[in-house]
Design a protein around this motif. Structure first.
Motif, PDB file in Angstrom:
ATOM      1  N   VAL A 315       0.744  50.250  21.435  1.00 20.87           N
ATOM      2  CA  VAL A 315       2.142  49.979  21.749  1.00 20.87           C
ATOM      3  C   VAL A 315       2.527  48.662  21.085  1.00 20.87           C
ATOM      4  O   VAL A 315       1.882  47.640  21.324  1.00 20.87           O
ATOM      5  CB  VAL A 315       2.367  49.881  23.275  1.00 20.87           C
ATOM      6  N   ALA A 316       3.528  48.717  20.229  1.00 21.99           N
ATOM      7  CA  ALA A 316       3.997  47.515  19.519  1.00 21.99           C
ATOM      8  C   ALA A 316       2.852  46.807  18.794  1.00 21.99           C
ATOM      9  O   ALA A 316       2.754  45.575  18.804  1.00 21.99           O
ATOM     10  CB  ALA A 316       4.698  46.571  20.489  1.00 21.99           C
ATOM     11  N   GLY A 317       1.960  47.605  18.195  1.00 20.24           N
ATOM     12  CA  GLY A 317       0.854  47.040  17.425  1.00 20.24           C
ATOM     13  C   GLY A 317      -0.305  46.541  18.258  1.00 20.24           C
ATOM     14  O   GLY A 317      -1.248  45.941  17.729  1.00 20.24           O
ATOM     15  N   MET A 339     -15.560  44.175  21.240  1.00 20.32           N
ATOM     16  CA  MET A 339     -14.186  43.906  20.786  1.00 20.32           C
ATOM     17  C   MET A 339     -14.187  43.210  19.415  1.00 20.32           C
ATOM     18  O   MET A 339     -14.971  42.297  19.193  1.00 20.32           O
ATOM     19  CB  MET A 339     -13.446  43.033  21.804  1.00 20.32           C
ATOM     20  N   ARG A 340     -13.307  43.647  18.538  1.00 18.73           N
ATOM     21  CA  ARG A 340     -13.223  43.081  17.187  1.00 18.73           C
ATOM     22  C   ARG A 340     -11.870  42.426  16.905  1.00 18.73           C
ATOM     23  O   ARG A 340     -11.632  41.956  15.795  1.00 18.73           O
ATOM     24  CB  ARG A 340     -13.487  44.191  16.154  1.00 18.73           C
ATOM     25  N   THR A 341     -10.989  42.404  17.892  1.00 17.42           N
ATOM     26  CA  THR A 341      -9.680  41.755  17.746  1.00 17.42           C
ATOM     27  C   THR A 341      -9.446  40.861  18.969  1.00 17.42           C
ATOM     28  O   THR A 341     -10.049  41.079  20.026  1.00 17.42           O
ATOM     29  CB  THR A 341      -8.547  42.791  17.648  1.00 17.42           C
ATOM     30  N   PRO A 342      -8.561  39.849  18.858  1.00 23.60           N
ATOM     31  CA  PRO A 342      -8.271  38.989  20.010  1.00 23.60           C
ATOM     32  C   PRO A 342      -7.844  39.834  21.212  1.00 23.60           C
ATOM     33  O   PRO A 342      -7.049  40.762  21.070  1.00 23.60           O
ATOM     34  CB  PRO A 342      -7.132  38.100  19.507  1.00 23.60           C
ATOM     35  N   THR A 343      -8.357  39.490  22.383  1.00 23.96           N
ATOM     36  CA  THR A 343      -8.267  40.385  23.536  1.00 23.96           C
ATOM     37  C   THR A 343      -7.616  39.730  24.753  1.00 23.96           C
ATOM     38  O   THR A 343      -7.928  38.586  25.092  1.00 23.96           O
ATOM     39  CB  THR A 343      -9.683  40.870  23.922  1.00 23.96           C
ATOM     40  N   ILE A 344      -6.709  40.487  25.365  1.00 29.34           N
ATOM     41  CA  ILE A 344      -6.216  40.156  26.703  1.00 29.34           C
ATOM     42  C   ILE A 344      -7.085  40.942  27.681  1.00 29.34           C
ATOM     43  O   ILE A 344      -7.099  42.167  27.659  1.00 29.34           O
ATOM     44  CB  ILE A 344      -4.741  40.574  26.893  1.00 29.34           C
ATOM     45  N   LEU A 345      -7.835  40.240  28.528  1.00 27.85           N
ATOM     46  CA  LEU A 345      -8.787  40.886  29.432  1.00 27.85           C
ATOM     47  C   LEU A 345      -8.223  40.967  30.852  1.00 27.85           C
ATOM     48  O   LEU A 345      -7.780  39.959  31.408  1.00 27.85           O
ATOM     49  CB  LEU A 345     -10.105  40.111  29.443  1.00 27.85           C
ATOM     50  N   MET A 407       2.276  39.320  27.238  1.00 30.79           N
ATOM     51  CA  MET A 407       1.333  38.358  26.663  1.00 30.79           C
ATOM     52  C   MET A 407       0.809  38.754  25.289  1.00 30.79           C
ATOM     53  O   MET A 407       0.574  37.895  24.434  1.00 30.79           O
ATOM     54  CB  MET A 407       0.136  38.176  27.604  1.00 30.79           C
ATOM     55  N   ALA A 408       0.594  40.045  25.063  1.00 34.87           N
ATOM     56  CA  ALA A 408      -0.102  40.505  23.856  1.00 34.87           C
ATOM     57  C   ALA A 408       0.794  40.450  22.621  1.00 34.87           C
ATOM     58  O   ALA A 408       2.010  40.667  22.708  1.00 34.87           O
ATOM     59  CB  ALA A 408      -0.635  41.913  24.067  1.00 34.87           C
ATOM     60  N   ARG A 409       0.159  40.226  21.473  1.00 36.95           N
ATOM     61  CA  ARG A 409       0.853  40.175  20.185  1.00 36.95           C
ATOM     62  C   ARG A 409       0.285  41.258  19.263  1.00 36.95           C
ATOM     63  O   ARG A 409      -0.852  41.687  19.435  1.00 36.95           O
ATOM     64  CB  ARG A 409       0.678  38.790  19.526  1.00 36.95           C
ATOM     65  N   THR A 413      -5.732  43.286  21.372  1.00 33.03           N
ATOM     66  CA  THR A 413      -6.185  44.382  22.248  1.00 33.03           C
ATOM     67  C   THR A 413      -6.002  43.985  23.703  1.00 33.03           C
ATOM     68  O   THR A 413      -6.272  42.835  24.070  1.00 33.03           O
ATOM     69  CB  THR A 413      -7.675  44.697  21.993  1.00 33.03           C
ATOM     70  N   VAL A 414      -5.551  44.916  24.512  1.00 32.93           N
ATOM     71  CA  VAL A 414      -5.544  44.745  25.969  1.00 32.93           C
ATOM     72  C   VAL A 414      -6.675  45.591  26.530  1.00 32.93           C
ATOM     73  O   VAL A 414      -6.714  46.808  26.318  1.00 32.93           O
ATOM     74  CB  VAL A 414      -4.195  45.171  26.586  1.00 32.93           C
TER      75      VAL A 414
END
Length: 443
Positions: A315-317, A339-345, A407-409, A413-414
């Protein structure tokens, strides 16, 4: 006529009741909660007496033997009364094992049980084997033994189920790992939990196989304590002394009972933890005589398990991942490691005596934000707030998903990988995962 009383009328209890009735016992089922309609209908169809919303002592304490749901702790008042008078208490799996000579492939461990069990079942079915799925997933083993017997059973076993097993024998026992979990059920003593897991090798003979992770320090410390009669089949990520399943130069390799190899990149499951799951499943399948081409194809096309690192959508990248099955710290560690991308945990729920220090370094390395989802998030604040990451505190899945969305950009990844049980806000971990997926898809 001997009397069997069953405490708990869920999948295992209802199935045990049907088998007990078939075997000629006087059967009574008691549940302090309301019984689901489908289980009431099953019990009624077999003319089995039951009660809900209470435990009537006069109808329970006269049992010759009791079959207890794994969800009922030994501290429960009725269980304590039964133990005090010396009534034998067993699990549904133990009871069902008395009435079948089928081959039992049993899987336990703190993490990876469901994935490994499902993968083995996938391979066995692809090979045309007559196999049933039982234990923590699939249908009740007892009900299958009673009404639709199979030549093989692939059984996921929790420590709670193993606690009440005595004479049951696993033809192939798989122990994936042992890390702290469910300590609230074991007097917060890790060794008691370890002892429960090690019961999977109980009653094995030289004709059986014991598959275990060779790199697990807890398992390695336990091996010398037991007279292990089964053929030992250790696996590890790298070829080590004694390991017969491993990865070498990009090749997935098994040495026993016959050599097998395939390209690691052909495995459908990714991440370090899934290498272990795939090695254990491959060994069990190879030992069971399944053709190499079937094992190779099945390891390549297995679709994975719902609620375990399940990609929901973008969603939205932003990629959203449902890992609701991660109900302990170690499971979350494996998820974060992959995880291989910045993550919202997303963390939180009913704490089981968790020590969050094990994931602090990975949180610092992988995460760009934290969302605490629980009725009481105090311990999470105390464990992670000092890392300086953006934090949101929420008490419903709707607010959680909205916070993640804000929060996510793009490119991030969430990850819902909560470390905790779900019972503070949700019916179970499946309910938690389904709510997450539905809300994400509606963003």
């Amino acid at each position: 006529m001997k009397r069997i009383v069953i405490l708990g009328a869920g999948e295992s209890g209802a199935g045990a009741a049907v088998l007990a009735k078939k075997e000629g016992f006087d059967v009574f089922v008691s549940d302090t909660s309301m019984i689901k309609d489908r289980y009431k209908q099953l019990l009624d169809a077999h003319h089995i007496a039951w009660e809900e919303g209470r435990h009537t002592e006069a109808l329970i304490l006269n049992a010759d033997e009791v079959i207890k749901s794994p969800g009922i702790p030994k501290e429960a008042p009725m269980v304590q009364k039964l133990l005090a008078q010396g009534t034998h208490i067993v699990s549904e799996i133990e009871f069902a094992g008395r009435y079948t000579h089928s081959k039992m492939v049993c899987i336990t461990g703190s993490n990876g049980k469901t994935t490994t069990t499902s993968l083995i079942y996938h391979i066995f079915k692809a090979a045309g084997y007559d196999a049933g799925l039982a234990g923590n997933i699939g249908k009740s083993l007892a009900l299958q033994v009673a009404e639709e017997p199979h030549e093989y059973y692939i059984i996921e076993l929790s420590s709670f189920q193993l606690d009440d097993m005595y004479d049951f024998r696993a033809n192939i026992a798989i122990l994936l790992n042992i890390t702290p979990d469910h300590l609230d059920r074991y007097d917060f003593e890790f060794q008691k939990y370890v002892d429960a897991k090690m019961r999977i090798i109980r009653n094995q003979t030289p004709e059986d196989s014991f598959i275990y992770w060779n790199d697990d320090p807890v398992i390695k410390r336990q091996l010398d304590k037991y007279d292990i009669k089964a053929v030992q089949c250790p696996f590890s990520e790298l070829k080590e002394k004694g390991s017969i399943g491993y990865i070498e130069e990009g090749q997935y390799k098994l040495e026993y009972p016959t050599p097998f190899n395939m390209e690691q990149e052909e495995l459908s499951l990714t991440g370090k933890h899934n290498i272990y799951n795939s090695l254990a499943a491959g060994l069990a399948s190879n030992i069971s005589g399944i053709k190499k081409e079937t094992i190779r194809r099945s390891l390549s096309d297995f679709p994975g398990v719902e609620h375990r690192l399940e990609k929901v959508c973008k969603v939205a990248g932003v990629q959203y991942i449902n890992d609701s099955k991660a109900t302990n710290v170690d499971a979350c560690w494996y998820a974060l490691e992959s995880m291989r991308t910045p993550t919202i945990l997303i963390l939180g729920g009913k704490d089981k005596g968790n020590d969050y220090s094990a994931i602090r370094d990975l949180v610092k390395q992988k995460c760009v934000g934290l969302v605490y989802l629980g009725a009481d998030n105090t311990k999470l604040h105390n464990s992670f707030d000092d890392l300086g990451l953006p934090v949101r505190d929420v008490h419903s899945m709707k607010d959680c998903v909205q916070a993640c969305y804000e929060m996510a950009r793009p490119g991030q990844t969430v990850l819902l990988s909560p470390c905790c049980a779900s019972f503070d806000l949700f019916r179970n971990m499946e309910d938690r995962g389904e709510q997450f997926k539905n809300l994400v898809r509606n963003l």
